[in-house]
Design a protein around this motif. Structure first.
Motif, PDB file in Angstrom:
ATOM      1  N   VAL A  87       0.868  -1.225   0.195  1.00 13.61           N
ATOM      2  CA  VAL A  87      -0.084  -0.082   0.027  1.00 13.61           C
ATOM      3  C   VAL A  87       0.966   1.015  -0.007  1.00 13.61           C
ATOM      4  N   ARG A  88       0.477   2.314  -0.675  1.00 17.79           N
ATOM      5  CA  ARG A  88       1.006   3.582  -0.608  1.00 17.79           C
ATOM      6  C   ARG A  88       0.996   4.275   0.639  1.00 17.79           C
ATOM      7  N   PRO A  89       1.936   5.064   0.973  1.00 22.14           N
ATOM      8  CA  PRO A  89       1.804   5.746   2.283  1.00 22.14           C
ATOM      9  C   PRO A  89       0.506   6.864   2.298  1.00 22.14           C
ATOM     10  N   GLY A  90       0.048   6.603   3.476  1.00 19.40           N
ATOM     11  CA  GLY A  90      -1.415   7.317   3.442  1.00 19.40           C
ATOM     12  C   GLY A  90      -2.688   6.336   3.126  1.00 19.40           C
ATOM     13  N   GLY A  91      -2.247   5.186   2.914  1.00 16.21           N
ATOM     14  CA  GLY A  91      -3.301   4.215   2.324  1.00 16.21           C
ATOM     15  C   GLY A  91      -3.935   3.656   3.421  1.00 16.21           C
ATOM     16  N   SER A  92      -4.781   2.599   3.246  1.00 15.75           N
ATOM     17  CA  SER A  92      -5.271   1.855   4.363  1.00 15.75           C
ATOM     18  C   SER A  92      -5.273   0.177   3.956  1.00 15.75           C
ATOM     19  N   LEU A  93      -5.238  -0.549   4.863  1.00 22.92           N
ATOM     20  CA  LEU A  93      -5.511  -1.860   4.846  1.00 22.92           C
ATOM     21  C   LEU A  93      -6.208  -2.397   5.878  1.00 22.92           C
ATOM     22  N   ARG A  94      -6.962  -3.609   5.503  1.00 23.53           N
ATOM     23  CA  ARG A  94      -7.669  -4.316   6.846  1.00 23.53           C
ATOM     24  C   ARG A  94      -7.118  -5.533   6.832  1.00 23.53           C
ATOM     25  N   LEU A  95      -6.539  -6.092   7.947  1.00 19.58           N
ATOM     26  CA  LEU A  95      -6.328  -7.437   8.306  1.00 19.58           C
ATOM     27  C   LEU A  95      -7.304  -8.176   8.784  1.00 19.58           C
ATOM     28  N   SER A  96      -7.372  -9.309   8.735  1.00 15.96           N
ATOM     29  CA  SER A  96      -8.212 -10.201   9.466  1.00 15.96           C
ATOM     30  C   SER A  96      -7.610 -11.320  10.176  1.00 15.96           C
ATOM     31  N   CYS A  97      -8.128 -11.844  11.408  1.00 14.02           N
ATOM     32  CA  CYS A  97      -7.663 -12.981  12.017  1.00 14.02           C
ATOM     33  C   CYS A  97      -8.812 -13.865  12.161  1.00 14.02           C
ATOM     34  N   VAL A 141       1.404  -4.422  19.243  1.00 13.47           N
ATOM     35  CA  VAL A 141       0.689  -3.186  18.827  1.00 13.47           C
ATOM     36  C   VAL A 141      -0.574  -2.929  19.476  1.00 13.47           C
ATOM     37  N   LEU A 142      -1.524  -3.997  19.793  1.00 15.90           N
ATOM     38  CA  LEU A 142      -2.716  -3.569  20.364  1.00 15.90           C
ATOM     39  C   LEU A 142      -3.414  -4.743  20.716  1.00 15.90           C
ATOM     40  N   CYS A 143      -4.376  -4.741  21.627  1.00 14.87           N
ATOM     41  CA  CYS A 143      -5.080  -6.252  21.836  1.00 14.87           C
ATOM     42  C   CYS A 143      -6.592  -5.880  21.990  1.00 14.87           C
ATOM     43  N   ILE A 144      -7.399  -6.729  21.855  1.00 10.88           N
ATOM     44  CA  ILE A 144      -8.910  -6.608  22.148  1.00 10.88           C
ATOM     45  C   ILE A 144      -9.208  -7.683  23.056  1.00 10.88           C
ATOM     46  N   SER A 145      -9.870  -7.162  24.231  1.00  8.00           N
ATOM     47  CA  SER A 145     -10.165  -8.285  25.184  1.00  8.00           C
ATOM     48  C   SER A 145     -11.389  -9.136  24.680  1.00  8.00           C
ATOM     49  N   GLY A 146     -11.712 -10.168  25.521  1.00  8.85           N
ATOM     50  CA  GLY A 146     -12.871 -10.743  25.307  1.00  8.85           C
ATOM     51  C   GLY A 146     -14.328 -10.096  25.328  1.00  8.85           C
ATOM     52  N   SER A 147     -14.150  -8.743  26.283  1.00  6.98           N
ATOM     53  CA  SER A 147     -15.267  -8.078  26.492  1.00  6.98           C
ATOM     54  C   SER A 147     -15.246  -6.983  25.590  1.00  6.98           C
ATOM     55  N   GLY A 148     -14.352  -6.956  24.642  1.00  7.93           N
ATOM     56  CA  GLY A 148     -14.555  -5.965  23.387  1.00  7.93           C
ATOM     57  C   GLY A 148     -13.622  -4.781  23.835  1.00  7.93           C
ATOM     58  N   ASN A 149     -12.846  -4.737  24.748  1.00  2.85           N
ATOM     59  CA  ASN A 149     -12.140  -3.497  25.079  1.00  2.85           C
ATOM     60  C   ASN A 149     -10.945  -3.506  24.354  1.00  2.85           C
ATOM     61  N   THR A 150     -10.477  -2.531  23.787  1.00  3.65           N
ATOM     62  CA  THR A 150      -9.301  -2.365  22.947  1.00  3.65           C
ATOM     63  C   THR A 150      -8.079  -1.814  23.965  1.00  3.65           C
ATOM     64  N   PHE A 160      -5.020   3.067  13.854  1.00  7.48           N
ATOM     65  CA  PHE A 160      -5.544   1.424  13.947  1.00  7.48           C
ATOM     66  C   PHE A 160      -6.738   1.462  14.663  1.00  7.48           C
ATOM     67  N   THR A 161      -7.626   0.508  14.209  1.00  6.08           N
ATOM     68  CA  THR A 161      -8.736   0.024  15.287  1.00  6.08           C
ATOM     69  C   THR A 161      -9.033  -1.477  14.987  1.00  6.08           C
ATOM     70  N   VAL A 162      -9.504  -2.000  15.872  1.00  6.44           N
ATOM     71  CA  VAL A 162      -9.706  -3.455  15.956  1.00  6.44           C
ATOM     72  C   VAL A 162     -11.222  -3.763  16.442  1.00  6.44           C
ATOM     73  N   SER A 163     -11.633  -4.622  15.745  1.00  2.00           N
ATOM     74  CA  SER A 163     -13.139  -4.839  15.918  1.00  2.00           C
ATOM     75  C   SER A 163     -13.398  -6.562  15.790  1.00  2.00           C
ATOM     76  N   THR A 164     -14.360  -7.196  16.706  1.00  2.06           N
ATOM     77  CA  THR A 164     -14.684  -8.532  16.282  1.00  2.06           C
ATOM     78  C   THR A 164     -15.695  -9.025  15.909  1.00  2.06           C
ATOM     79  N   ILE A 165     -15.816  -9.847  14.828  1.00  2.00           N
ATOM     80  CA  ILE A 165     -17.300 -10.557  14.724  1.00  2.00           C
ATOM     81  C   ILE A 165     -17.232 -11.975  15.007  1.00  2.00           C
ATOM     82  N   SER A 166     -18.141 -12.053  15.848  1.00  2.00           N
ATOM     83  CA  SER A 166     -18.487 -13.288  16.370  1.00  2.00           C
ATOM     84  C   SER A 166     -19.861 -13.782  15.813  1.00  2.00           C
ATOM     85  N   GLY A 167     -19.866 -14.581  14.768  1.00  2.00           N
ATOM     86  CA  GLY A 167     -20.855 -15.051  13.852  1.00  2.00           C
ATOM     87  C   GLY A 167     -20.936 -16.507  14.205  1.00  2.00           C
TER      88      GLY A 167
END
Length: 125
Positions: free
Chosen positions: A12-22, A48-57, A68-75
């Protein structure tokens, strides 16, 4: 058996965005923390960062706050996904990014019981 699989890396170029998935299987994200780490060439792996089981970053790297932001999808209970949205990327963000699972968020890499294989992020013009 816990399995973590990262995806979404790339160039990605500087200033750009990416979304990583785990994609996590074998664990329930409501009861586990997912940490994101990165390792640049010739450097140690850093938290870098961590998201807890209760959703806190929890941010461990000041330079990513506000970008950077992190989110969880529990489907599907068999497979849950954590997304790391990275905006305003700069060359210093170039690294292999890893997600890892633990009972609680921690800076200590030894607290994480399972690791993904990593995905390369390269920020360059």
């Amino acid at each position: 058996q816990v399995q973590l699989v990262e995806s979404g890396g790339g160039l990605v170029r500087p200033g750009g965005s990416l979304r990583l998935s785990c994609a996590a299987s074998g664990i329930t994200l409501n009861y586990h923390a997912i940490g994101w780490f990165r390792q640049a060439p010739g450097k140690e792996r850093e938290e870098v960062l961590c998201i807890s089981g209760s959703g806190n970053t929890i941010y461990y790297k000041d330079s990513v706050k506000g970008r950077f932001t992190v989110s969880t999808i529990s489907g599907d209970s068999a497979k849950n996904t954590v997304h790391l949205q990275m905006n305003s990327l700069n060359p210093e963000d170039t690294a292999v990014y890893y997600c890892a699972a633990a009972t609680y968020c921690s800076r200590n890499k030894n607290a994480y019981l399972s690791w993904g294989q990593g995905t390369q992020v390269t920020v360059s013009s």
